[in-house]
Design an enzyme around this catalytic site. Structure first.
Site, PDB file in Angstrom:
ATOM      1  N   ASP A 199      55.630  35.576  42.749  1.00 26.33           N
ATOM      2  CA  ASP A 199      55.544  34.547  41.708  1.00 26.33           C
ATOM      3  C   ASP A 199      55.537  35.133  40.299  1.00 26.33           C
ATOM      4  O   ASP A 199      55.909  34.461  39.348  1.00 26.33           O
ATOM      5  CB  ASP A 199      54.351  33.589  41.949  1.00 26.33           C
ATOM      6  CG  ASP A 199      53.033  34.309  42.149  1.00 26.33           C
ATOM      7  OD1 ASP A 199      53.004  35.555  42.052  1.00 26.33           O
ATOM      8  OD2 ASP A 199      52.029  33.623  42.425  1.00 26.33           O
ATOM      9  N   ARG A 200      55.139  36.400  40.160  1.00 30.36           N
ATOM     10  CA  ARG A 200      55.172  37.018  38.826  1.00 30.36           C
ATOM     11  C   ARG A 200      56.485  37.758  38.602  1.00 30.36           C
ATOM     12  O   ARG A 200      57.109  38.207  39.567  1.00 30.36           O
ATOM     13  CB  ARG A 200      54.035  38.026  38.683  1.00 30.36           C
ATOM     14  CG  ARG A 200      52.683  37.419  38.772  1.00 30.36           C
ATOM     15  CD  ARG A 200      51.616  38.457  38.531  1.00 30.36           C
ATOM     16  NE  ARG A 200      50.314  37.811  38.531  1.00 30.36           N
ATOM     17  CZ  ARG A 200      49.270  38.216  37.829  1.00 30.36           C
ATOM     18  NH1 ARG A 200      49.365  39.297  37.083  1.00 30.36           N
ATOM     19  NH2 ARG A 200      48.134  37.570  37.872  1.00 30.36           N
ATOM     20  N   ASP A 249      56.255  40.560  41.714  1.00 25.99           N
ATOM     21  CA  ASP A 249      54.995  41.094  42.253  1.00 25.99           C
ATOM     22  C   ASP A 249      54.892  40.932  43.764  1.00 25.99           C
ATOM     23  O   ASP A 249      55.854  40.547  44.429  1.00 25.99           O
ATOM     24  CB  ASP A 249      53.801  40.435  41.547  1.00 25.99           C
ATOM     25  CG  ASP A 249      53.560  39.013  42.028  1.00 25.99           C
ATOM     26  OD1 ASP A 249      54.527  38.370  42.472  1.00 25.99           O
ATOM     27  OD2 ASP A 249      52.405  38.546  41.972  1.00 25.99           O
ATOM     28  N   LYS A 303      54.394  29.342  39.982  1.00 31.78           N
ATOM     29  CA  LYS A 303      55.307  30.144  39.189  1.00 31.78           C
ATOM     30  C   LYS A 303      56.319  30.792  40.128  1.00 31.78           C
ATOM     31  O   LYS A 303      56.071  30.927  41.323  1.00 31.78           O
ATOM     32  CB  LYS A 303      54.564  31.163  38.353  1.00 31.78           C
ATOM     33  CG  LYS A 303      53.548  32.010  39.092  1.00 31.78           C
ATOM     34  CD  LYS A 303      52.728  32.750  38.057  1.00 31.78           C
ATOM     35  CE  LYS A 303      51.791  33.745  38.674  1.00 31.78           C
ATOM     36  NZ  LYS A 303      50.540  33.159  39.152  1.00 31.78           N
ATOM     37  N   SER A 306      48.342  38.642  45.951  1.00 32.16           N
ATOM     38  CA  SER A 306      49.253  38.600  44.802  1.00 32.16           C
ATOM     39  C   SER A 306      49.686  39.993  44.330  1.00 32.16           C
ATOM     40  O   SER A 306      50.212  40.769  45.097  1.00 32.16           O
ATOM     41  CB  SER A 306      48.610  37.802  43.677  1.00 32.16           C
ATOM     42  OG  SER A 306      49.525  37.602  42.652  1.00 32.16           O
ATOM     43  N   HIS A 307      49.367  40.320  43.088  1.00 34.94           N
ATOM     44  CA  HIS A 307      49.807  41.577  42.489  1.00 34.94           C
ATOM     45  C   HIS A 307      48.837  42.714  42.773  1.00 34.94           C
ATOM     46  O   HIS A 307      49.046  43.826  42.289  1.00 34.94           O
ATOM     47  CB  HIS A 307      49.935  41.385  40.985  1.00 34.94           C
ATOM     48  CG  HIS A 307      48.651  40.859  40.401  1.00 34.94           C
ATOM     49  ND1 HIS A 307      48.233  39.569  40.599  1.00 34.94           N
ATOM     50  CD2 HIS A 307      47.677  41.456  39.686  1.00 34.94           C
ATOM     51  CE1 HIS A 307      47.064  39.390  40.013  1.00 34.94           C
ATOM     52  NE2 HIS A 307      46.704  40.526  39.448  1.00 34.94           N
ATOM     53  N   ASP A 325      53.620  38.739  45.910  1.00 35.54           N
ATOM     54  CA  ASP A 325      54.016  37.495  46.573  1.00 35.54           C
ATOM     55  C   ASP A 325      55.141  36.755  45.861  1.00 35.54           C
ATOM     56  O   ASP A 325      55.432  35.596  46.182  1.00 35.54           O
ATOM     57  CB  ASP A 325      52.807  36.585  46.779  1.00 35.54           C
ATOM     58  CG  ASP A 325      52.124  36.185  45.477  1.00 35.54           C
ATOM     59  OD1 ASP A 325      52.190  36.971  44.503  1.00 35.54           O
ATOM     60  OD2 ASP A 325      51.533  35.099  45.424  1.00 35.54           O
TER      61      ASP A 325
HETATM   62  C1  G16 Z   1      46.864  33.934  39.305  1.00 33.32           C
HETATM   63  C2  G16 Z   1      47.192  32.527  38.966  1.00 33.32           C
HETATM   64  C3  G16 Z   1      47.793  32.456  37.591  1.00 33.32           C
HETATM   65  C4  G16 Z   1      46.888  33.114  36.577  1.00 33.32           C
HETATM   66  C5  G16 Z   1      46.506  34.483  37.021  1.00 33.32           C
HETATM   67  C6  G16 Z   1      45.415  34.927  36.093  1.00 33.32           C
HETATM   68  O1  G16 Z   1      48.056  34.663  39.363  1.00 33.32           O
HETATM   69  O2  G16 Z   1      48.104  32.012  39.902  1.00 33.32           O
HETATM   70  O3  G16 Z   1      48.058  31.144  37.262  1.00 33.32           O
HETATM   71  O4  G16 Z   1      47.510  33.255  35.351  1.00 33.32           O
HETATM   72  O5  G16 Z   1      46.012  34.461  38.334  1.00 33.32           O
HETATM   73  O6  G16 Z   1      44.844  36.069  36.486  1.00 33.32           O
HETATM   74  P1  G16 Z   1      43.511  36.540  35.781  1.00 33.32           P
HETATM   75  O7  G16 Z   1      42.481  35.460  35.990  1.00 33.32           O
HETATM   76  O8  G16 Z   1      43.229  37.814  36.484  1.00 33.32           O
HETATM   77  O9  G16 Z   1      43.842  36.737  34.339  1.00 33.32           O
HETATM   78  P2  G16 Z   1      48.488  35.429  40.677  1.00 33.32           P
HETATM   79  O10 G16 Z   1      49.871  35.907  40.419  1.00 33.32           O
HETATM   80  O11 G16 Z   1      47.481  36.519  40.772  1.00 33.32           O
HETATM   81  O12 G16 Z   1      48.365  34.422  41.757  1.00 33.32           O
END
Ligand code: G16
Length: 539
Positions: free
Chosen positions: A280-281, A276, A375, A112-113, A278
């Site tokens: 989604d953000r 980000d 997302k 992800s990010h 991938d």
């Molecule tokens: C992931 C989930 C999101 C969630 C985030 C929370 O995001 O897909 O639904 O809000 O983690 O991150 P943390 O637990 O670090 O606060 P992503 O974009 O990393 O896949």
């Protein structure tokens, strides 16, 4: 040739909020990928005759992982894999493709990010046939399997050429290599008013979209520059690179520094956005103006009528508990359903599947709708552009008018990163005990209304989940504490503070939340326990 390979279990393959994220070098250990993927297969009743969507955000080790997955899938009797060309695929489109191809799920190779590269992070997100992240029962079963695994199955053979579009085979398994860009753009065209967007750019509207050298680059160049008519060069950092060119592909005020600088400069474009690793953000910026994700969700919800796909009405909206309550006031005004869930997109899936909500979002720069079960960064950006095209207002005007109408939830998140896990767990355990004594206590003029664990009871499947702690004050202010589920080293403590103001809407957010932040720090004894005077990241 079909082969069964003996292996030794790893004990650290517990999935977090969305998949398993580890340092690339951890993934590079012998059998690490194989063990994890075989454990997924074992935990879902085997995969014989099943099909999966496969892709990744282009980071280091992606294609190695894909080749391993191909061999494992064939060794376990998978019928078909649908793979993004060159192994590339954003998380949002993977969710859509699960539905379009009616597959049994997806494996998306991303952290992800989190940063990428040999010294960065890699990961696997596993989604089910629902199109959404696997629920806890499944991730628990996978974790159990990873600790017990003794062997995996594969078919040995040459690597598959991931650049060649079209059908091919590997052993008895079918493979289809697809280009995901046109399909994603066609999906967006079904939702938004592309004519209005083209007219906006034709009038000279200026956009800066930062793909952060990650997955959305090719999607964004085609969509914004080639189809909608934004000026060439509107998309920056548009080539997905294995190490994201050294960037930390997290679209926030700290890591999207280059874009922030452009948007705060004299000749800033009208609109700025970033996505980000991938895809989604997302982050939305006006000229010298930052939109918090919580406000963005509220504004998206309030303006649904401007978007063709939603103009006839929406079911409702959901947000994670850590997200500000800005959208709650919008839901009340529009008399639509409103839900507060734990952090993690998976909790929205049941609500979407049962037509309880159309939109959902989180403070962690995520927003989306029932068009998919993830997302969707570009979706959120198009939503904003569509509002601008229909209203003719700037980002700042849209947000300011929103605050005038609904009041402003001053909101900030403070992250304390890489804390020793034991210290973090002890801090949370002691905090829970302390919170049970806080009700009715006064901090200055503020009185605690409730304090304790946030517990969500899913209205669809009846399951109950606890996520972090919540302090609510009599004046509507809130403090939320939780440990991140997405880090790859140690623990990250997140502290979220929110204060509602109906009159003073143009103040400095940091100043407005300072008192609450001080209370939050003292109650949890953050400095004493972690040694950190300040948060590592503030958004
Ligand atoms: C992931 C989930 C999101 C969630 C985030 C929370 O995001 O897909 O639904 O809000 O983690 O991150 P943390 O637990 O670090 O606060 P992503 O974009 O990393 O896949």
């Amino acid at each position: 040739m079909l082969k069964t390979v003996k292996t030794t279990a790893y004990t650290d393959q517990k999935m977090g909020t969305a998949g398993l994220r580890k340092k690339s070098k951890v993934w590079m250990q012998p059998n690490y990928v194989e063990n994890f993927v075989q454990s997924i297969f074992n935990s879902i009743g085997g995969v014989e005759g099943k099909s999966f969507i496969i892709g990744g955000d282009g980071r280091f080790y992606n294609t190695v992982m894909i080749q391993k997955i191909i061999k494992l899938a064939a060794g376990n009797g998978v019928k078909k894999l649908i793979i993004g060309q060159n192994g590339l695929m954003s998380t949002p489109i993977s969710s859509r493709l699960i539905k379009d191809y009616q597959t049994d799920g997806s494996l998306v190779l991303t952290a992800s990010h989190n940063p990428g590269g040999e010294n960065g992070d890699a990961g696997i997100k596993y989604a089910t046939a629902s199109g959404g992240q696997a629920p806890k029962q499944i991730t628990d079963a996978i974790y159990k399997n990873t600790k017990e695994i003794t062997e995996y199955n594969l078919v040995e053979g040459n690597d598959v050429d991931l650049s060649k579009l079209g059908p091919t085979t590997y052993g008895n398994m079918e493979i289809e290599l697809i280009d995901t860009i046109d399909g994603y753009i066609a999906m967006c065209e079904e939702i938004f008013d592309f004519d209005a967007l083209k007219a906006l750019f034709k009038k000279g509207f200026k956009l800066k979209f930062d793909s952060m050298n990650a997955i959305t680059g090719p999607y964004a160049v085609k969509l914004f520059e080639e189809i909608l008519g934004a000026e060439k060069g509107s998309v920056m950092n548009s080539t997905p690179l294995p190490d994201f060119g050294g960037l930390h592909p997290d679209p926030n005020l700290k890591y999207a520094a280059e874009l922030i600088k452009i948007m705060n400069s004299k000749n800033a474009p009208d609109f700025g956005a970033a996505t980000d690793g991938d895809g989604d953000r997302y982050m939305i910026l006006g000229r010298n103006f930052f939109v918090t994700p919580s406000d963005s969700l509220a504004i998206i919800t309030d303006n649904y009528k401007f978007i063709p796909a939603y103009e006839k009405g929406i079911f409702g909206v959901a947000k994670s508990a850590a997200t500000s309550t800005a959208v709650a006031r919008v839901a009340q005004a529009h008399k639509i359903g409103y839900y507060e869930t734990p952090t993690g997109w998976k909790f929205f899936v049941n609500l979407m599947d049962s037509d309880r909500i159309t939109f959902c979002g989180e403070e962690s720069f995520g927003a989306g709708s029932s068009h998919i079960r993830e997302k969707d960064g570009i979706w959120a950006v198009l939503f904003w552009l569509n509002i601008i095209a229909k209203t003719g207002k700037s980002v700042e005007e849209i947000v300011t008018e929103h605050w005038q109408k609904y009041g402003r939830s001053y909101y900030m998140r403070f992250d304390f990163e890489e804390i020793d896990s034991e210290i973090a767990n002890k801090l949370m355990a002691d905090l829970q005990t302390k919170l049970s004594t806080l009700q009715g206590q006064k901090f200055g003029t503020n009185e605690v209304e409730t304090a304790g664990a946030f517990v969500y009871n899913d209205p669809v499947d009846g399951s109950s989940t606890q996520d972090g702690f919540l302090i609510r004050f009599k004046d509507g202010s809130r403090i939320v504490y939780r440990l991140s589920g997405t880090g790859s080293v140690g623990a990250t403590l997140r502290v979220y503070v929110e204060k509602l103001e109906t009159k003073n809407i143009k103040e400095d957010a940091r100043l407005m939340v300072d008192e609450l932040y001080q209370i939050a720090s003292q109650v949890a004894e953050i400095e004493k326990r972690t040694g950190k005077k300040e948060a590592d990241v503030t958004t």
